[in-house]
Design a protein around this motif. Structure first.
Motif, PDB file in Angstrom:
ATOM      1  N   ASN A  96       0.834  -1.201   0.000  1.00 27.16           N
ATOM      2  CA  ASN A  96       0.000   0.000   0.000  1.00 27.16           C
ATOM      3  C   ASN A  96       0.871   1.254   0.000  1.00 27.16           C
ATOM      4  O   ASN A  96       1.400   1.619   1.026  1.00 27.16           O
ATOM      5  CB  ASN A  96      -0.927   0.016   1.218  1.00 27.16           C
ATOM      6  CG  ASN A  96      -1.950   1.129   1.128  1.00 27.16           C
ATOM      7  OD1 ASN A  96      -2.250   1.608   0.055  1.00 27.16           O
ATOM      8  ND2 ASN A  96      -2.480   1.547   2.263  1.00 27.16           N
ATOM      9  N   PRO A  97       1.063   1.861  -1.118  1.00 26.05           N
ATOM     10  CA  PRO A  97       0.387   1.603  -2.389  1.00 26.05           C
ATOM     11  C   PRO A  97       1.175   0.696  -3.343  1.00 26.05           C
ATOM     12  O   PRO A  97       2.382   0.650  -3.319  1.00 26.05           O
ATOM     13  CB  PRO A  97       0.297   2.996  -3.004  1.00 26.05           C
ATOM     14  CG  PRO A  97       1.536   3.690  -2.519  1.00 26.05           C
ATOM     15  CD  PRO A  97       1.839   3.108  -1.156  1.00 26.05           C
TER      16      PRO A  97
ATOM     17  N   ASP B  98       5.521   0.155  -1.375  1.00 29.26           N
ATOM     18  CA  ASP B  98       5.676  -0.065   0.063  1.00 29.26           C
ATOM     19  C   ASP B  98       5.578  -1.568   0.290  1.00 29.26           C
ATOM     20  O   ASP B  98       5.048  -2.296  -0.569  1.00 29.26           O
ATOM     21  CB  ASP B  98       4.567   0.677   0.829  1.00 29.26           C
ATOM     22  CG  ASP B  98       4.844   0.747   2.331  1.00 29.26           C
ATOM     23  OD1 ASP B  98       5.929   0.319   2.761  1.00 29.26           O
ATOM     24  OD2 ASP B  98       3.957   1.225   3.069  1.00 29.26           O
TER      25      ASP B  98
END
Ligand code: GDP
Ligand code: MN
Length: 381
Positions: A189-190, A203
Motif C-alpha cells: 500500500n500503495p 511499500d
C-alpha cells in the motif's frame, strides 16, 4: 515478526515483484551519496515497524542530495513515534500515475488464505474498509488448491485493462511470498502504476509467522538488525514481560489479567499507560526492584502505578522489594501502590513505616487508577 520495509522488499524482489531502486542508509552522508547515485532526487523513508509514515513525516521527497541528507539526519536523530531509528531507505523518486492496494494474509477463521485488492489504494485502507467496503475485492484461496489464473482474473476484474497482467504478476509473487516464506501477511500500500506504464510495489509490509522461524533461519537472523529498546532489553534479561506503549503511566502488576484490567481502569480515569510490566506469580523482592528500575528508566513515565494482588506473591515481600528498589534508584515521579490479598495489611504497614516521599499508598484498584491519572495530569499534589 514484522519485517522492515526494506527487508520485505528484498523478499518481494526475490519472488519477482518489481520494486523501486533503493539503498539502505545508516547515516545522513550515506543518504546524500545514495541520492546522487539515484540521479539527484530521492524519497527518504524512515525504517520502523509501524505504519503511517507518510502522514507522520516519515516519508520525505528530497529534491536534492542535501535535502535527503537533512531528512535522514532528522529521522536518525529524532526517531519516529517514539521508536529508535537506525536506518532509512533512500529510493528513486518515481512519477506515480495511480495508486492501488493489494494484500494477502492467512485467514485463521476460515483456514484459507485471503487476497484483498482495491483500485483505490494509497489511502488509509482501514478508512476505506469502513466507509466503502464494496470497493475492496476479497477472495479466499484454499491452500489445498493454491492460487490459479482464474483467481487472479477475478481479483483484477475492476483494474484498468492495461494493468491487469502486471497486477496479476505482483499478486502471484505475493502469494509466493505468503506461502513460500511462511508469512502471515503481505501488504502493498500503495501498489503503483507509474507514468511510464510500469507497476511497482512502493511499500512493503511483511509479517512472518513466529512459529516458522525455526525453519526460516535467514529470516530470523534479520531480527538481530532490529533496534532494541534499551528498557525492553533490560526487562527481557530479567525475565520480565514488558510492553512499551505511548501514554504516561507506568504500570506494574502481577498476572496478565490484573495488568490488563489496570490498563483499562487507567484509561477510564482519563490517562494512558506508558508501558506495563507483568512480574508474574511469586514475585520476589528482587524482581520488584528490577521492575521498578525498568519502568522508571522510561522517560515518558510521569507516574508509576503498582497494582499487586497477593496470592502466592506476598504483599509484604513486594513492599520490601519496593523499598529495596528505592535505595537503588531515586525516582523523580510518584509511585501509587495498591496492595491487596496475601499479607496486604503487613505490606501496607511496611510502606507506611518507611514513609517514603514518593510512595502514595491507596487501598483499592479503582482509587489507585484515579489517583495515578490525577497525578499524571499534574493536578494533584
Ligand atoms: P506509509 O505511510 O508508512 O504506508 O509509507 P508509504 O511507503 O506507503 O509512503 C507513503 C506515501 O508516500 C505513498 O502513498 C506515496 O504517495 C508517497 N511516495 C512514496 N514514494 C514515492 C515516490 O517515489 N514518488 C512519489 N511521488 N510519491 C511517493
Ligand atoms: Mn504504505
Amino acid at each position: 515478526m514484522d519485517l522492515f520495509e526494506h527487508q520485505g522488499k528484498d523478499l518481494f524482489a526475490r519472488h519477482g515483484i518489481p520494486i523501486p531502486r533503493g539503498i539502505v542508509c545508516e547515516s545522513p552522508e550515506a543518504a546524500r551519496a545514495a541520492t546522487e547515485i539515484l540521479g539527484g532526487t530521492s524519497v527518504v523513508k524512515v525504517q520502523v515497524q509501524v505504519g503511517g509514515r507518510g502522514k507522520g513525516g516519515g516519508v520525505v521527497l528530497a529534491g536534492s542530495p542535501e535535502e535527503a541528507e537533512e531528512a535522514a539526519a532528522r529521522m536518525l536523530a529524532e526517531g519516529f513515534k517514539g521508536l529508535r531509528v537506525t536506518r532509512v531507505l533512500v529510493e528513486e523518486h518515481l512519477s506515480i500515475a495511480r495508486e492501488f492496494y493489494a494484500a494477502m494474509l492467512l485467514d485463521r477463521s476460515t483456514g484459507t488464505d485471503l487476497a484483498m485488492v482495491a483500485v483505490e489504494g494509497g489511502v488509509d485502507i482501514e478508512e476505506l474498509a469502513r466507509t466503502r467496503p464494496e470497493t475492496i475485492r476479497r477472495l479466499h484461496i484454499d491452500p489445498e488448491i493454491g492460487l490459479h489464473p482464474y483467481h487472479l482474473r477475478r481479483l483484477t476484474g475492476s483494474f484498468p485493462p492495461e494493468v491487469r497482467d502486471l497486477v496479476e504478476n505482483v499478486l502471484a509473487g505475493l502469494y509466493e511470498v505468503l506461502t513460500g516464506e511462511d508469512a502471515t501477511l503481505v501488504e502493498v500500500n500503495p501498489l503503483v502504476l507509474l507514468s511510464d506504464g510500469r507497476v511497482l510495489a512502493l511499500d512493503a509490509k511483511v509479517t512472518i509467522d513466529d512459529n516458522a522461524l525455526w525453519r526460516r533461519r535467514e529470516i530470523e537472523m534479520l531480527k538481530s538488525s532490529f533496534p532494541i529498546d534499551p528498557v525492553e532489553f533490560r526487562a527481557r534479561e530479567a525475565g520480565l514481560q514488558y510492553v512499551k506503549l505511548d501514554g504516561e503511566v507506568g504500570i506494574i502488576g502481577n498476572g496478565a489479567g490484573l495488568v490488563m484490567s489496570t490498563l483499562d481502569l487507567v484509561q477510564q480515569a482519563g490517562a494512558a499507560a506508558a508501558n506495563f510490566l507483568d512480574i508474574g506469580g511469586g514475585a520476589s523482592a528482587e524482581s520488584m526492584a528490577t521492575s521498578l528500575e525498568v519502568i522508571l528508566s522510561d522517560p515518558s513515565v510521569k507516574v508509576v502505578l503498582v497494582n499487586i494482588f497477593g496470592g502466592i506473591t506476598r504483599c509484604d515481600v513486594v513492599a520490601e522489594g519496593m523499598l529495596a528498589a528505592l535505595e537503588r534508584v531515586t525516582p523523580q515521579v510518584p509511585i501509587v501502590v495498591r496492595l491487596d490479598g496475601t499479607n496486604a495489611e503487613e505490606g501496607r504497614r511496611i510502606l507506611e513505616r518507611a514513609n517514603h516521599p514518593r510512595i502514595v499508598s491507596v487501598p483499592t484498584m479503582l482509587e489507585a487508577a484515579q489517583r495515578a491519572a490525577e497525578l499524571a495530569r499534574g493536578r494533584a499534589a
